[in-house]
Scaffold this motif. Structure first.
Motif, PDB file in Angstrom:
ATOM      1  N   GLN A  74      -1.781   7.151  -1.765  1.00 58.07           N
ATOM      2  CA  GLN A  74      -1.677   6.509  -0.450  1.00 58.07           C
ATOM      3  C   GLN A  74      -2.876   6.955   0.382  1.00 58.07           C
ATOM      4  O   GLN A  74      -2.987   8.116   0.752  1.00 58.07           O
ATOM      5  CB  GLN A  74      -0.368   6.917   0.222  1.00 58.07           C
ATOM      6  CG  GLN A  74       0.054   6.011   1.352  1.00 58.07           C
ATOM      7  CD  GLN A  74       1.414   6.398   1.887  1.00 58.07           C
ATOM      8  OE1 GLN A  74       1.509   7.086   2.887  1.00 58.07           O
ATOM      9  NE2 GLN A  74       2.476   5.979   1.200  1.00 58.07           N
ATOM     10  N   VAL A 100      -2.107   2.046   5.603  1.00 60.02           N
ATOM     11  CA  VAL A 100      -2.466   2.758   4.374  1.00 60.02           C
ATOM     12  C   VAL A 100      -2.751   1.762   3.260  1.00 60.02           C
ATOM     13  O   VAL A 100      -2.305   0.614   3.281  1.00 60.02           O
ATOM     14  CB  VAL A 100      -1.346   3.733   3.940  1.00 60.02           C
ATOM     15  CG1 VAL A 100      -1.180   4.862   4.944  1.00 60.02           C
ATOM     16  CG2 VAL A 100      -0.029   2.993   3.739  1.00 60.02           C
ATOM     17  N   VAL A 102      -2.388   1.512  -0.804  1.00 61.90           N
ATOM     18  CA  VAL A 102      -1.700   2.107  -1.939  1.00 61.90           C
ATOM     19  C   VAL A 102      -2.363   1.633  -3.226  1.00 61.90           C
ATOM     20  O   VAL A 102      -2.447   0.424  -3.481  1.00 61.90           O
ATOM     21  CB  VAL A 102      -0.199   1.753  -1.937  1.00 61.90           C
ATOM     22  CG1 VAL A 102       0.495   2.368  -3.145  1.00 61.90           C
ATOM     23  CG2 VAL A 102       0.457   2.237  -0.645  1.00 61.90           C
ATOM     24  N   MET A 174       5.914   5.721  -2.123  1.00 59.26           N
ATOM     25  CA  MET A 174       4.626   5.368  -1.540  1.00 59.26           C
ATOM     26  C   MET A 174       4.642   3.986  -0.889  1.00 59.26           C
ATOM     27  O   MET A 174       3.682   3.604  -0.220  1.00 59.26           O
ATOM     28  CB  MET A 174       3.536   5.405  -2.623  1.00 59.26           C
ATOM     29  CG  MET A 174       3.284   6.776  -3.232  1.00 59.26           C
ATOM     30  SD  MET A 174       2.567   7.987  -2.092  1.00 59.26           S
ATOM     31  CE  MET A 174       4.000   9.012  -1.735  1.00 59.26           C
ATOM     32  N   ASN A 175       5.728   3.234  -1.069  1.00 57.84           N
ATOM     33  CA  ASN A 175       5.799   1.875  -0.518  1.00 57.84           C
ATOM     34  C   ASN A 175       6.979   1.695   0.427  1.00 57.84           C
ATOM     35  O   ASN A 175       7.326   0.554   0.752  1.00 57.84           O
ATOM     36  CB  ASN A 175       5.912   0.854  -1.660  1.00 57.84           C
ATOM     37  CG  ASN A 175       4.666   0.819  -2.523  1.00 57.84           C
ATOM     38  OD1 ASN A 175       3.577   0.494  -2.062  1.00 57.84           O
ATOM     39  ND2 ASN A 175       4.824   1.174  -3.794  1.00 57.84           N
TER      40      ASN A 175
END
Length: 408
Positions: A74, A100, A102, A174-175
């Motif tokens: 990220q 961000v 990813v 991360m999402n």
């Protein structure tokens, strides 16, 4: 004449020294030209799956016989990371744009994957602001030696970075899209830091985990987390280790039991138990204090824990029973002590079966019984085996200091 030459020499020396301070930042690199990695997740890759091999660090003829891992990074997007609270439905520095970026890469090790990551981004990657690393449970149950080796050798990685173990795939973290925070990594970081200040979790950073794993008389543990509805993270328990691999996990209430055994403050957990006389009651722990005594019994170490808890009566669910008198509170304290001892005993037995001394009992034995330690413990495996048969007594002294206000 000599005075003129002398003055010229002084002037030249002064100019030479001054020029060093006027040269500017010749090796400067603007923050916008850096790829700042905020968070990492690491998952294992099934042996049968087909993945790309970027060949950034090796040739096809190298015949690398290792399992691949999937690393999700990220990266902060310059100008989009919010610098303050949101206003008018939009956060500062970028509106509704994603703050961000990813990226997902594969590799045979973390270093190999990070080199593949650098091959896909234009700016040099930096781990200075890396605050959260999440590994999947199957990675934790294999071997963390290679992962820890890379992180410990990298001077950019902070020892106060959080290392977590996820139930399921770590890449999903991360999402996530939490409503309270636009940057997922900052949301995870804030959740952990506030859990420490509110007494929900000990301050077990990555450096603390490494320190525990390096001791012969203590085993390491990490936060065990899970993802709910793709928006919020649950601190599900402690992931405890033995022999460098994860061997089990606790329940959330057992986090409070661990902190009580260690005497970690502040207290933040409430215990719901069914009193024989007063019915269901919830007691909240405010402060903890622990004394540990080590002695030899039948030629083997025996440890006694004296746990002192300052609690408050949060809720009395069955209002028909009366707990207004001091005698009733004393009876409730005795019953609550039995319930706490039951939780502590269960946690100790679970860790003993897994040979994981997360309490650091071995360090007490090493400190107070050095002659026994030198004679019987020659490496960490020796103590992990002895810990599985260690006899432990738990004594709990619980005081109910607050009962709240109730209008009759």
């Amino acid at each position: 004449m000599n005075n003129g030459i002398y003055k010229r020499i002084i002037l030249l020396v002064a100019l030479s020294i001054t020029s060093a301070f006027l040269s500017g930042c010749w090796d400067q690199l603007e923050i916008e030209d850096r790829a700042l990695v905020l968070g990492l997740s690491i998952d294992s890759v099934p042996a049968n799956s087909e993945t790309e091999d970027d060949k950034t660090t090796h040739l096809s003829s190298a015949n690398i016989n290792l399992k691949k891992i999937r690393v999700t990074a990220q990266i902060a997007v310059p100008g989009r990371v919010p610098l303050g609270p949101s206003s008018g439905g939009e956060s500062s520095g970028g509106g509704n744009q994603n703050p961000v970026w990813v990226i997902q890469v594969y590799g045979y090790s973390l270093d190999d994957a990070m080199n593949n990551l650098q091959q896909q981004i234009s700016d040099p990657r930096y781990l200075i602001h890396l605050r959260v690393i999440i590994i999947s449970e199957d990675i934790a149950r294999s071997n963390l030696h290679d992962l820890n080796d890379y992180l410990r050798r990298n001077p950019e990685v902070r020892r106060r970075t959080w290392l977590l173990v996820s139930e399921g795939e770590a890449s999903e973290f991360m999402n996530i899209n939490p409503p309270l925070q636009r940057v997922p990594t900052l949301y995870i970081l804030s959740t952990l830091e506030k859990a420490v200040t509110s007494g929900k979790f000990p301050a077990n950073y990555m450096g603390v985990f490494w320190s525990a794993e390096s001791k012969w008389g203590e085993s390491g543990y990490l936060p065990y987390v899970s993802l709910h509805h793709k928006e919020n993270m649950l601190i599900k328990g402690l992931a405890y280790f033995s022999g460098g691999v994860m061997v089990g996990s606790t329940t959330p209430i057992e986090i409070g039991a661990y902190m009580a055994m260690k005497g970690i403050n502040p207290g933040g957990y409430s215990v719901l138990f069914n009193s024989d006389k007063f019915g269901p009651v919830i007691l909240k722990t405010n402060d903890r204090f622990t004394r540990v005594k080590v002695q030899l019994k039948n030629g083997k170490p025996h440890i006694t824990y004296n746990v002192f808890l300052d609690t408050a009566l949060d809720e009395h669910i069955n209002s028909e029973a009366n707990i207004s008198s001091s005698q009733a509170l004393k009876e409730l304290e005795i019953e609550s002590q039995k319930g706490v001892i039951q939780i502590l005993d269960l946690l100790i037995k679970e860790t003993q079966q897994a040979h994981s001394d997360i309490f650091g009992m071995g360090e007490y034995v090493r400190a107070y019984m050095p002659s026994y330690w030198k004679a019987h413990v020659h490496d960490k495996k020796d103590w992990e085996e002895q810990y599985s048969h260690l006899t432990v007594d738990i004594k709990v002294n619980s005081n109910i200091n607050r009962v709240g206000l109730k209008e009759e």
